[in-house]
Design a protein around this motif. Structure first.
Motif, PDB file in Angstrom:
ATOM      1  N   ALA A  60       5.197  -9.521  19.635  1.00 53.64           N
ATOM      2  CA  ALA A  60       5.239  -7.973  19.563  1.00 53.64           C
ATOM      3  C   ALA A  60       4.518  -7.520  18.257  1.00 53.64           C
ATOM      4  CB  ALA A  60       6.720  -7.836  19.506  1.00 53.64           C
ATOM      5  N   MET A  61       3.998  -6.198  18.529  1.00 55.21           N
ATOM      6  CA  MET A  61       3.598  -5.511  16.984  1.00 55.21           C
ATOM      7  C   MET A  61       4.733  -4.917  16.273  1.00 55.21           C
ATOM      8  SD  MET A  61       0.517  -2.754  16.542  1.00 55.21           S
ATOM      9  CE  MET A  61      -0.640  -4.044  17.002  1.00 55.21           C
ATOM     10  N   ILE A  62       4.803  -5.114  15.188  1.00 55.66           N
ATOM     11  CA  ILE A  62       5.759  -4.627  14.231  1.00 55.66           C
ATOM     12  C   ILE A  62       5.197  -3.645  13.344  1.00 55.66           C
ATOM     13  CG2 ILE A  62       7.802  -5.036  12.789  1.00 55.66           C
ATOM     14  CD1 ILE A  62       7.990  -6.243  15.448  1.00 55.66           C
ATOM     15  N   LEU A  63       5.653  -2.110  13.202  1.00 53.39           N
ATOM     16  CA  LEU A  63       5.128  -1.404  12.525  1.00 53.39           C
ATOM     17  C   LEU A  63       6.005  -1.091  11.279  1.00 53.39           C
ATOM     18  CD1 LEU A  63       3.145   0.850  11.390  1.00 53.39           C
ATOM     19  CD2 LEU A  63       4.229   2.351  13.007  1.00 53.39           C
ATOM     20  N   LEU A  64       5.938  -1.484  10.234  1.00 53.73           N
ATOM     21  CA  LEU A  64       6.952  -1.384   9.027  1.00 53.73           C
ATOM     22  C   LEU A  64       6.307   0.013   8.231  1.00 53.73           C
ATOM     23  CD1 LEU A  64       6.503  -4.983   7.561  1.00 53.73           C
ATOM     24  CD2 LEU A  64       8.523  -3.953   9.004  1.00 53.73           C
ATOM     25  N   HIS A 101      -2.497   3.028   4.200  1.00 54.44           N
ATOM     26  CA  HIS A 101      -1.908   4.186   3.336  1.00 54.44           C
ATOM     27  C   HIS A 101      -2.289   5.421   4.037  1.00 54.44           C
ATOM     28  CE1 HIS A 101      -1.285   1.481  -0.256  1.00 54.44           C
ATOM     29  NE2 HIS A 101      -2.340   0.887   0.280  1.00 54.44           N
ATOM     30  N   LEU A 102      -1.048   6.245   4.078  1.00 58.53           N
ATOM     31  CA  LEU A 102      -1.210   7.570   4.620  1.00 58.53           C
ATOM     32  C   LEU A 102      -1.696   8.592   3.366  1.00 58.53           C
ATOM     33  CD1 LEU A 102       1.880   7.850   6.685  1.00 58.53           C
ATOM     34  CD2 LEU A 102      -0.244   7.130   7.477  1.00 58.53           C
TER      35      LEU A 102
END
Length: 148
Positions: A60-64, A101-102
């Motif tokens: 699964a892809m995890i977005l932290l 980085h946003l």
């Protein structure tokens, strides 16, 4: 907690939550910077088990999502070193994380709010240590527009 413990999440293989975790492609973990590294490692072990897949996080892809300039894990009766050791960046999984980085506050951008834009930039400057500090007090003096 002893260093040789390998905790997992309390999810039974036959539960409804297990079914969701077996099917999902993406898990978003917001405010992850406050989590103990063992939580991330437990999720990795749990997903591998539930999905019968030995890839990281069971494939699964995890977005932290979070800001390490904010609150790190709180460890009662600990030292700063204990807190840093509990941080996600201390996990053996961190080397596999791709950091993005946003750079644009989309709420401000979409609302075309000039005062919100100034406030947003000031917050970034504070977080980046670029806001002027009063040499006498060691404190930040906020402009009146910031606090009104």
């Amino acid at each position: 907690m002893q260093s040789n413990e390998t905790p997992t999440c309390n999810v039974s293989k036959n539960s409804a939550m297990a079914k969701v975790l077996q099917q999902c492609k993406l898990i978003v973990w917001d405010e992850c910077t406050m989590a103990h590294k063992k939580s991330l490692e437990a999720l990795d072990r749990t997903l591998k088990d539930l999905r019968s897949n030995n890839n990281r996080f069971g494939g699964a892809m995890i977005l932290l999502a979070g800001d390490f300039r904010q609150t790190l894990p709180v460890i009662p009766r600990s030292t700063p070193a204990d807190e840093l050791n509990a941080c996600l960046k201390s996990s053996n999984l961190w080397k596999h994380v791709k950091v993005l980085h946003l750079s644009k506050n989309m709420r401000v951008e979409l609302q075309n709010d000039q005062s919100g834009n100034i406030f947003s930039k000031q917050l970034i400057d504070i977080g980046n240590g670029k806001f002027p500090i009063d040499m006498l007090t060691g404190c930040i003096n906020f402009p009146q527009s910031f606090v009104s």
